[in-house]
Write a protein that holds these residues in place. Structure first.
Motif, mmCIF file in Angstrom:
data_model
loop_
_atom_site.group_PDB
_atom_site.id
_atom_site.type_symbol
_atom_site.label_atom_id
_atom_site.label_comp_id
_atom_site.label_asym_id
_atom_site.label_seq_id
_atom_site.Cartn_x
_atom_site.Cartn_y
_atom_site.Cartn_z
ATOM 1 N N PHE A 116 0.968 -1.365 -0.019
ATOM 2 C CA PHE A 116 0.109 -0.020 -0.204
ATOM 3 C C PHE A 116 0.787 1.247 -0.048
ATOM 4 C CE2 PHE A 116 -1.917 3.390 2.688
ATOM 5 C CZ PHE A 116 -2.982 3.629 1.992
ATOM 6 N N PHE A 117 1.897 1.278 0.919
ATOM 7 C CA PHE A 117 2.588 2.614 1.024
ATOM 8 C C PHE A 117 3.753 2.499 -0.246
ATOM 9 C CE2 PHE A 117 2.008 2.014 5.748
ATOM 10 C CZ PHE A 117 1.340 3.124 5.854
ATOM 11 N N GLY A 118 4.087 1.633 -0.722
ATOM 12 C CA GLY A 118 4.829 1.623 -1.869
ATOM 13 C C GLY A 118 3.998 2.051 -3.064
ATOM 14 N N ALA A 119 2.862 1.719 -3.179
ATOM 15 C CA ALA A 119 1.851 2.234 -4.532
ATOM 16 C C ALA A 119 1.684 3.712 -4.356
ATOM 17 C CB ALA A 119 0.516 1.386 -4.470
ATOM 18 N N LEU A 120 1.167 4.192 -2.792
ATOM 19 C CA LEU A 120 1.229 5.399 -2.547
ATOM 20 C C LEU A 120 2.242 6.298 -3.064
ATOM 21 C CD1 LEU A 120 -1.717 6.322 -1.462
ATOM 22 C CD2 LEU A 120 -0.644 6.417 0.857
ATOM 23 N N ILE A 121 3.390 6.129 -2.552
ATOM 24 C CA ILE A 121 4.643 6.725 -2.801
ATOM 25 C C ILE A 121 4.940 6.977 -4.205
ATOM 26 C CG2 ILE A 121 7.187 6.828 -2.457
ATOM 27 C CD1 ILE A 121 6.905 5.605 0.352
ATOM 28 N N SER A 122 4.877 5.950 -5.066
ATOM 29 C CA SER A 122 5.058 5.882 -6.429
ATOM 30 C C SER A 122 4.050 6.830 -7.197
ATOM 31 C CB SER A 122 5.041 4.560 -7.084
ATOM 32 O OG SER A 122 3.590 4.018 -6.947
ATOM 33 N N THR A 123 2.613 6.904 -6.567
ATOM 34 C CA THR A 123 1.783 7.865 -7.052
ATOM 35 C C THR A 123 2.193 9.119 -6.990
ATOM 36 O OG1 THR A 123 0.192 5.913 -6.931
ATOM 37 C CG2 THR A 123 -0.325 8.201 -7.530
ATOM 38 N N VAL A 124 2.603 9.486 -5.726
ATOM 39 C CA VAL A 124 2.933 10.821 -5.474
ATOM 40 C C VAL A 124 3.999 11.375 -6.285
ATOM 41 C CG1 VAL A 124 4.225 12.252 -3.665
ATOM 42 C CG2 VAL A 124 2.258 10.627 -2.926
ATOM 43 N N ILE A 257 10.788 4.112 2.080
ATOM 44 C CA ILE A 257 11.012 5.005 0.946
ATOM 45 C C ILE A 257 12.085 4.672 -0.062
ATOM 46 C CG2 ILE A 257 11.489 7.305 0.488
ATOM 47 C CD1 ILE A 257 10.238 8.153 3.629
ATOM 48 N N ARG A 258 13.389 3.963 0.315
ATOM 49 C CA ARG A 258 14.128 3.594 -0.454
ATOM 50 C C ARG A 258 13.794 2.605 -1.481
ATOM 51 N NH1 ARG A 258 17.719 2.085 3.105
ATOM 52 N NH2 ARG A 258 16.931 0.003 3.070
ATOM 53 N N SER A 259 13.109 1.757 -0.938
ATOM 54 C CA SER A 259 12.736 0.439 -1.768
ATOM 55 C C SER A 259 11.802 1.120 -2.645
ATOM 56 C CB SER A 259 12.145 -0.439 -0.923
ATOM 57 O OG SER A 259 13.060 -1.004 -0.020
ATOM 58 N N SER A 260 10.813 2.163 -2.185
ATOM 59 C CA SER A 260 9.834 2.371 -2.976
ATOM 60 C C SER A 260 10.365 3.335 -4.094
ATOM 61 C CB SER A 260 8.682 3.247 -2.330
ATOM 62 O OG SER A 260 8.084 2.629 -1.545
ATOM 63 N N LEU A 261 11.427 4.119 -3.975
ATOM 64 C CA LEU A 261 12.000 4.864 -5.197
ATOM 65 C C LEU A 261 12.741 4.078 -5.895
ATOM 66 C CD1 LEU A 261 13.314 7.772 -2.862
ATOM 67 C CD2 LEU A 261 11.433 7.610 -4.544
ATOM 68 N N VAL A 262 13.316 2.858 -5.503
ATOM 69 C CA VAL A 262 13.855 2.232 -6.488
ATOM 70 C C VAL A 262 13.065 1.440 -7.292
ATOM 71 C CG1 VAL A 262 15.054 -0.315 -6.536
ATOM 72 C CG2 VAL A 262 15.862 1.331 -4.889
ATOM 73 N N GLY A 263 11.743 1.202 -6.907
ATOM 74 C CA GLY A 263 10.662 0.396 -7.720
ATOM 75 C C GLY A 263 10.364 1.622 -8.772
ATOM 76 N N VAL A 264 10.058 2.824 -8.053
ATOM 77 C CA VAL A 264 9.810 3.992 -9.199
ATOM 78 C C VAL A 264 10.683 3.958 -10.276
ATOM 79 C CG1 VAL A 264 9.368 6.514 -9.345
ATOM 80 C CG2 VAL A 264 8.108 5.445 -7.463
ATOM 81 N N PHE A 265 11.962 4.120 -10.060
ATOM 82 C CA PHE A 265 12.872 4.221 -10.969
ATOM 83 C C PHE A 265 12.779 2.890 -12.070
ATOM 84 C CE2 PHE A 265 17.483 3.691 -12.499
ATOM 85 C CZ PHE A 265 17.783 4.668 -13.350
ATOM 86 N N ILE A 266 13.066 1.901 -11.372
ATOM 87 C CA ILE A 266 12.894 0.616 -12.225
ATOM 88 C C ILE A 266 11.767 0.624 -13.315
ATOM 89 C CG2 ILE A 266 12.972 -1.786 -12.206
ATOM 90 C CD1 ILE A 266 15.814 -0.662 -11.692
ATOM 91 N N GLY A 309 8.995 -2.180 -2.937
ATOM 92 C CA GLY A 309 9.563 -2.035 -4.156
ATOM 93 C C GLY A 309 8.885 -2.704 -5.388
ATOM 94 N N ASN A 310 8.146 -3.842 -5.478
ATOM 95 C CA ASN A 310 7.658 -4.321 -6.813
ATOM 96 C C ASN A 310 6.195 -3.405 -6.849
ATOM 97 O OD1 ASN A 310 5.407 -5.465 -5.097
ATOM 98 N ND2 ASN A 310 6.296 -7.475 -5.314
ATOM 99 N N SER A 311 5.381 -3.156 -5.811
ATOM 100 C CA SER A 311 4.136 -2.156 -5.809
ATOM 101 C C SER A 311 4.439 -0.897 -6.433
ATOM 102 C CB SER A 311 3.517 -2.162 -4.407
ATOM 103 O OG SER A 311 3.122 -3.324 -4.391
ATOM 104 N N ALA A 312 5.660 -0.255 -6.311
ATOM 105 C CA ALA A 312 6.252 1.016 -6.722
ATOM 106 C C ALA A 312 6.301 1.146 -8.180
ATOM 107 C CB ALA A 312 7.330 1.365 -5.974
ATOM 108 N N THR A 313 6.646 -0.041 -8.729
ATOM 109 C CA THR A 313 6.942 -0.141 -10.188
ATOM 110 C C THR A 313 5.489 0.197 -10.858
ATOM 111 O OG1 THR A 313 6.503 -2.466 -10.214
ATOM 112 C CG2 THR A 313 8.741 -1.797 -10.071
#
Length: 501
Positions: A116-124, A257-266, A309-313
């Motif tokens: 949930f937080f990974g998807a939220l951070i990636s959307t922001v 946050i770090r894992s989410s940003l890695v997911g966003v970049f990838i 990480g995977n949800s942030a992608t």
């Protein structure tokens, strides 16, 4: 901007759209929880159903399936040790040991909150940084892609288990498997030995299911006495506290946050995908941890890193699509097709010409993440009932699902034979104490690395371009630093063991 935002909200927050999104979330979670049934397959099946819907409702429904799928893959990874989707491979490393240690509810709850937080951070990040990140992603050529894959392959150093030699050997085996079949550039058969079985190579999904699912199921039926006694896969108390899991998740903000940003970049790099983000986020979390030895034993840090990480992608993949009209993955290509079917032109002018749809998509991502959280938390008790099913029932049922998933990929009976062969090889490797994750990583990254290396050299034979192009050089330097840090950690760990004996 305000007008587009209000217009998007008025289209999104209608009863019909919310209901179809809710159905999409449930479908995505269930589909991804079945080993072998990928998110892409779920999205493709959803596409025809959206043709009769308004543009935003159709895209929002598909986004709901998309976001739900990234969380759903974690369910079978945690409860069965079998990743439901390729993007949940690293989740098995800590979520399954945690479940086997008697805490399946905790493993699922932490994974759900991290997703949930990974998807939220990636959307922001998607809302704030879509144009500049997309401009960086579009500048990546074959040289940068190859260097990125080299950097990603340094993850092997964190996944080698007790023996670095065995880990490197299985990683090389994965690279070798990836070369079997049709040449990706010339279309010529290679290493097939004129066998029809090997003519099409080893599909990645078949290798993934065989290595993780079939080999795991074979291990579960080793003890005939436990089968006769009706023993379950996991003997545990299914009680859990979702709020405790939330506190455990947000208690590690840097990791999250770090894992989410890695997911966003990838995710923003076209063709990379959640499977790379999942492993890379896990690797970086392990390297940054004060207690890296706990990874692989059921630590919450590993679950948080892999799932966020995977949800942030999901948000990262939309960056090049919205800003430039370039799909970041197969799923994003299907989303583009859905927009074009409704007469929405996808390209650099998408935000200017259809701002209401774009801002509606942003809000749909957040709404879908919230729906996934609620649906998964409320249905967790049903998923945890899996722990009560005897092995004699769950093993054959899961095996049948794996066979169906492997066959449905390309409708080829030969893939079933490959699945069983790969599963037996994976079982033998695991019994010989060879780590399986590097093998899968080699199969994932091998074709991407080979294709981009050959493209780079075909367009310009000057190999020094890998070191003179700034982004490529930076990625290679990061890869070198990653290897040095891994060797340093290994040296310290061996020295510590020697001092204790």
């Amino acid at each position: 901007m305000l007008d587009a935002l209000l217009s998007g909200a008025s289209q999104l927050f209608t009863l019909g759209t919310i209901l179809t999104m809710l159905v999409g979330v449930v479908a995505g979670v269930i589909a991804a929880a079945i080993p072998g049934f990928t998110i892409t397959m779920a999205i493709v099946l959803t596409l025809p159903l959206t043709f009769a819907m308004p543009p935003l409702q159709g895209v929002a429904t598909m986004l709901a399936v998309y976001v739900g799928g990234y969380t759903g893959g974690m369910i079978s990874a945690a409860l069965l040790g079998i990743p439901g989707t390729p993007s949940a491979v690293a989740t098995t490393f800590d979520a399954y040991p945690m479940a086997r240690n008697g805490q399946p509810g905790r493993a699922l709850a932490i994974g759900i909150w991290a997703s949930f937080f990974g998807a939220l951070i990636s959307t922001v990040v998607l809302i704030i940084a879509a144009p500049p990140l997309a401009l960086i992603a579009v500048k990546l050529g074959a040289w940068e892609y190859f260097s990125l894959i080299i950097f990603a392959m340094t993850v092997v150093a964190s996944l080698v288990g007790k023996s670095m030699l065995k880990g490197l050997m299985t990683g090389c085996l994965g690279l070798l498997i990836a070369t079997v079949g049709t040449d990706p550039m010339m279309g010529e058969p290679r290493f097939s030995f004129d066998l029809q079985l090997l003519a099409n190579g080893f599909p990645f999904l078949v290798v993934l299911i065989g290595v993780f699912a079939v080999s795991q199921l074979l291990q579960e039926v080793e003890d005939a006495d436990q089968i006769k006694q009706g023993k379950q896969l996991i003997s545990a108390n299914v009680n859990f506290r979702p709020m405790d899991a939330m506190r455990e998740t947000i208690a590690r903000p840097l990791n999250l946050i770090r894992s989410s940003l890695v997911g966003v970049f990838i995710g923003a790099v076209p063709g990379a995908g959640g499977s790379i983000a999942n492993l890379l986020a896990y690797d970086q979390a392990k390297r940054a941890s004060k207690n890296p030895d706990s990874f692989g034993t059921g630590t919450p840090e590993g679950v948080v890193a892999s799932e966020s990480g995977n949800s942030a992608t999901s948000g990262g993949g939309l960056i090049p699509m919205i800003a430039l009209g370039i799909p970041g993955s197969a799923v994003d290509a299907v989303l583009m097709a859905s927009l074009m079917v409704h007469g929405v032109g996808v390209g650099p002018r998408l935000i200017l010409d259809h701002g209401d749809i774009v801002y509606g998509m942003f809000m749909a991502m957040m709404l879908a993440a919230g729906m996934v959280l609620v649906v998964c938390l409320f249905s967790m008790r049903w998923f945890l009932r899996v722990t009560e099913v005897p092995r004699s029932i769950i093993v054959p049922v899961v095996l049948v699902c794996c066979v169906i998933g492997a066959f449905a990929l390309n409708n080829r009976a030969t893939d079933i034979y490959l699945l069983l062969c790969v599963g037996i090889v994976g079982y033998l490797l695991s019994k010989l104490d060879y780590p399986l994750a590097p093998l899968v990583l080699g199969v994932i990254l091998g074709p991407i690395a080979e294709t981009n290396l050959r493209r780079a050299l075909m367009s310009n034979e000057d190999w020094t371009l890998f070191f003179t192009r700034p982004i490529s050089l930076a990625l290679l330097i990061l890869a070198l630093i990653s290897i040095i840090l891994a060797l340093r950690y290994r040296f310290k760990a061996n020295k510590r063991k020697l001092s204790q004996t």
